[in-house]
Design an enzyme around this catalytic site. Structure first.
Site, PDB file in Angstrom:
ATOM      1  N   HIS A  71      68.653  47.763  39.274  1.00  0.00           N
ATOM      2  CA  HIS A  71      68.578  47.625  40.595  1.00  0.00           C
ATOM      3  C   HIS A  71      66.982  48.165  40.261  1.00  0.00           C
ATOM      4  O   HIS A  71      67.178  49.119  40.447  1.00  0.00           O
ATOM      5  CB  HIS A  71      69.179  48.032  41.369  1.00  0.00           C
ATOM      6  CG  HIS A  71      68.356  46.732  42.782  1.00  0.00           C
ATOM      7  ND1 HIS A  71      68.222  46.040  42.885  1.00  0.00           N
ATOM      8  CD2 HIS A  71      67.596  47.382  43.395  1.00  0.00           C
ATOM      9  CE1 HIS A  71      67.228  45.391  43.335  1.00  0.00           C
ATOM     10  NE2 HIS A  71      66.892  46.555  44.519  1.00  0.00           N
ATOM     11  N   GLY A  74      64.289  52.145  43.919  1.00  0.00           N
ATOM     12  CA  GLY A  74      64.573  53.379  45.088  1.00  0.00           C
ATOM     13  C   GLY A  74      65.332  51.973  46.230  1.00  0.00           C
ATOM     14  O   GLY A  74      65.750  50.758  45.574  1.00  0.00           O
ATOM     15  N   GLU A  75      65.264  51.887  47.532  1.00  0.00           N
ATOM     16  CA  GLU A  75      66.697  51.919  48.017  1.00  0.00           C
ATOM     17  C   GLU A  75      66.323  50.422  48.264  1.00  0.00           C
ATOM     18  O   GLU A  75      64.617  49.905  48.237  1.00  0.00           O
ATOM     19  CB  GLU A  75      67.255  52.377  49.261  1.00  0.00           C
ATOM     20  CG  GLU A  75      67.848  53.623  49.244  1.00  0.00           C
ATOM     21  CD  GLU A  75      67.805  54.779  50.055  1.00  0.00           C
ATOM     22  OE1 GLU A  75      67.461  53.739  51.316  1.00  0.00           O
ATOM     23  OE2 GLU A  75      68.519  55.830  50.171  1.00  0.00           O
ATOM     24  N   SER A  76      66.942  49.745  48.149  1.00  0.00           N
ATOM     25  CA  SER A  76      67.073  47.513  48.796  1.00  0.00           C
ATOM     26  C   SER A  76      66.091  48.247  50.333  1.00  0.00           C
ATOM     27  O   SER A  76      66.043  48.811  51.218  1.00  0.00           O
ATOM     28  CB  SER A  76      67.743  46.887  49.191  1.00  0.00           C
ATOM     29  OG  SER A  76      67.249  46.034  49.735  1.00  0.00           O
ATOM     30  N   GLY A  77      64.735  47.783  50.233  1.00  0.00           N
ATOM     31  CA  GLY A  77      63.589  47.791  51.253  1.00  0.00           C
ATOM     32  C   GLY A  77      62.727  48.168  50.989  1.00  0.00           C
ATOM     33  O   GLY A  77      61.617  48.688  52.178  1.00  0.00           O
ATOM     34  N   VAL A  78      62.536  48.931  50.240  1.00  0.00           N
ATOM     35  CA  VAL A  78      62.005  50.788  49.860  1.00  0.00           C
ATOM     36  C   VAL A  78      60.064  50.037  50.232  1.00  0.00           C
ATOM     37  O   VAL A  78      58.951  50.992  49.967  1.00  0.00           O
ATOM     38  CB  VAL A  78      62.054  51.705  49.447  1.00  0.00           C
ATOM     39  CG1 VAL A  78      61.549  50.937  47.626  1.00  0.00           C
ATOM     40  CG2 VAL A  78      60.907  52.897  49.387  1.00  0.00           C
ATOM     41  N   GLY A  79      60.034  48.510  49.346  1.00  0.00           N
ATOM     42  CA  GLY A  79      58.767  47.784  48.986  1.00  0.00           C
ATOM     43  C   GLY A  79      57.989  47.829  47.609  1.00  0.00           C
ATOM     44  O   GLY A  79      57.101  47.749  47.104  1.00  0.00           O
ATOM     45  N   LYS A  80      59.640  48.003  46.069  1.00  0.00           N
ATOM     46  CA  LYS A  80      59.068  47.463  44.863  1.00  0.00           C
ATOM     47  C   LYS A  80      58.664  47.028  44.673  1.00  0.00           C
ATOM     48  O   LYS A  80      57.551  46.411  44.069  1.00  0.00           O
ATOM     49  CB  LYS A  80      60.309  48.281  44.503  1.00  0.00           C
ATOM     50  CG  LYS A  80      61.389  49.397  44.859  1.00  0.00           C
ATOM     51  CD  LYS A  80      63.009  49.167  44.048  1.00  0.00           C
ATOM     52  CE  LYS A  80      63.333  48.439  44.749  1.00  0.00           C
ATOM     53  NZ  LYS A  80      64.158  48.996  45.696  1.00  0.00           N
ATOM     54  N   SER A  81      58.819  45.293  45.084  1.00  0.00           N
ATOM     55  CA  SER A  81      58.084  44.121  44.768  1.00  0.00           C
ATOM     56  C   SER A  81      57.263  44.333  45.934  1.00  0.00           C
ATOM     57  O   SER A  81      56.573  43.693  44.298  1.00  0.00           O
ATOM     58  CB  SER A  81      58.883  43.359  45.248  1.00  0.00           C
ATOM     59  OG  SER A  81      60.775  43.077  45.009  1.00  0.00           O
ATOM     60  N   ASP A 111      63.959  42.879  39.877  1.00  0.00           N
ATOM     61  CA  ASP A 111      65.485  43.449  40.777  1.00  0.00           C
ATOM     62  C   ASP A 111      66.664  43.888  39.609  1.00  0.00           C
ATOM     63  O   ASP A 111      66.740  44.741  40.161  1.00  0.00           O
ATOM     64  CB  ASP A 111      66.009  41.712  41.618  1.00  0.00           C
ATOM     65  CG  ASP A 111      67.305  41.598  42.023  1.00  0.00           C
ATOM     66  OD1 ASP A 111      66.879  42.730  43.501  1.00  0.00           O
ATOM     67  OD2 ASP A 111      68.253  41.544  41.782  1.00  0.00           O
ATOM     68  N   GLU A 159      61.598  38.310  44.818  1.00  0.00           N
ATOM     69  CA  GLU A 159      61.661  37.973  46.225  1.00  0.00           C
ATOM     70  C   GLU A 159      61.041  38.737  46.826  1.00  0.00           C
ATOM     71  O   GLU A 159      61.113  40.160  47.025  1.00  0.00           O
ATOM     72  CB  GLU A 159      62.999  38.275  46.333  1.00  0.00           C
ATOM     73  CG  GLU A 159      63.818  38.424  48.031  1.00  0.00           C
ATOM     74  CD  GLU A 159      64.734  38.834  48.459  1.00  0.00           C
ATOM     75  OE1 GLU A 159      65.493  39.311  49.211  1.00  0.00           O
ATOM     76  OE2 GLU A 159      66.042  39.440  47.070  1.00  0.00           O
ATOM     77  N   ARG A 165      53.939  68.650  44.696  1.00  0.00           N
ATOM     78  CA  ARG A 165      52.312  68.233  44.306  1.00  0.00           C
ATOM     79  C   ARG A 165      50.599  69.180  43.220  1.00  0.00           C
ATOM     80  O   ARG A 165      49.627  68.851  42.991  1.00  0.00           O
ATOM     81  CB  ARG A 165      51.501  69.590  45.588  1.00  0.00           C
ATOM     82  CG  ARG A 165      52.487  69.084  47.109  1.00  0.00           C
ATOM     83  CD  ARG A 165      51.784  70.100  48.465  1.00  0.00           C
ATOM     84  NE  ARG A 165      50.005  69.769  48.391  1.00  0.00           N
ATOM     85  CZ  ARG A 165      49.632  70.052  49.158  1.00  0.00           C
ATOM     86  NH1 ARG A 165      50.279  71.490  50.149  1.00  0.00           N
ATOM     87  NH2 ARG A 165      48.076  69.633  49.525  1.00  0.00           N
TER      88      ARG A 165
END
Length: 318
Positions: free
Chosen positions: A142, A157-164, A181, A206, A247
């Protein structure tokens, strides 16, 4: 080298525009399972020690010259022995005329017999490259795969983190989408991984609040790509104020995918951070590192400090 994956003979015939001289069955039902090919010059002379019957057999000018010097009876015996090994297919190169004994052996032992007009070496090279991709070990993960300044960047990253959403911003800035996805990653050699999208969801994305979009239809053909080499992994996570993020860039992190180490970065996500720009810079910096330049090391040398790089590898195999 054998593989747990297979490719249909129909796909090979279509890819290389091969002439089907004889097919014992529907070409869609015939499969190839080995990435290796073989020129059976030594074997048609009678030596079958270490013969690997799972390989596609390729007969070029040299093999045909040898067979032409044999009597029809001996030629039939030699070809019968080759086809009796139950090889997956025999390909004749340079458009050479098929010996009647060869066609008879193909029919007798139900072996596909194909022909190409290509030179032997160029056909072998193309076929090996094609089989290495089609039969490569693979995993599906994923994430989102984009091409940024020629670098293949896998966003995790987790679903909803902003990848798309980050991928869309990168596409609008002139970069290209490969997969959203689900990313299929193949090990095409001992050094490189190639990522692509499953065909049934290729170019679809999506976006929460918007829905499903087709990136190719909205942004054009120049905004998408079918496959891309995997050069770097960016792991996106929600900003954790209790966590110390790197950093300086002296600690080199890697993910091991199918036995190949891929450089990895962890980028914290919070409101106000322009992730698209950060990923662009990360792609250019990764290219510089591959070319032997490390900005953090140079800065420390300028400050009179001597700090060596460290390396950590996380396994991520099948």
């Amino acid at each position: 080298m054998t593989s747990e994956f297979t490719v249909s003979l129909a796909k090979i015939i279509e890819e290389f525009d091969l002439e089907a001289v004889y097919l014992p069955d529907r070409k869609e039902d015939l499969v190839i399972a080995s990435t290796d090919v073989n020129r059976p010059g030594l074997h048609i002379s009678g030596f079958y020690e270490y013969f690997e019957p799972t390989r596609v057999q390729i007969l070029g000018k040299m093999e045909f010259a040898y067979l032409a010097d044999l009597t029809p009876t001996v030629r039939q015996e030699r070809l019968d022995k080759l086809f009796d090994q139950q090889v997956p297919a025999v390909v004749v190169t340079r458009g050479q005329e098929i010996f009647p004994e060869m066609l008879e052996a193909a029919r007798k032992y139900s072996i596909p017999l194909l022909r190409t007009k290509e030179a032997t070496s160029s056909f072998m090279s193309g076929l090996i490259g094609f089989l290495n991709v089609e039969l490569a070990p693979r995993i599906t993960r994923h994430g989102v795969l984009v091409e940024v300044y020629g670098e293949g960047i896998l966003l995790l990253g987790e679903s909803g983190v902003g990848k798309s959403e980050t991928a869309i911003e990168l596409v609008k800035r002139g970069h290209r989408l490969v997969a959203d996805d689900a990313v299929e990653i193949r090990r095409v050699s001992n050094r490189s991984l190639v990522g692509s999208s499953p065909k049934n969801i290729r170019h679809f994305m999506e976006l929460r609040g918007v829905g499903i979009i087709n990136a190719r239809r909205i942004f054009g053909m120049g905004a998408v790509k079918v496959t891309e080499k995997l050069d770097m992994i960016v792991q996106m996570e929600q900003w954790d104020p209790t966590k110390a993020y790197d950093r300086m860039g002296l600690e080199n992190e890697f993910l091991s995918i199918l036995g190949i180490k891929v450089p990895s970065l962890t980028i914290p996500v919070k409101p106000g951070r322009n992730l698209a720009v950060i990923i662009e810079v990360a792609a250019m910096n990764n290219r510089q590192k591959k070319m032997g330049y490390n900005a953090a090391q140079e800065l420390l040398r300028n400050l009179g400090m001597d700090m060596s790089e460290t390396e950590s590898v996380t396994q991520w195999d099948m």
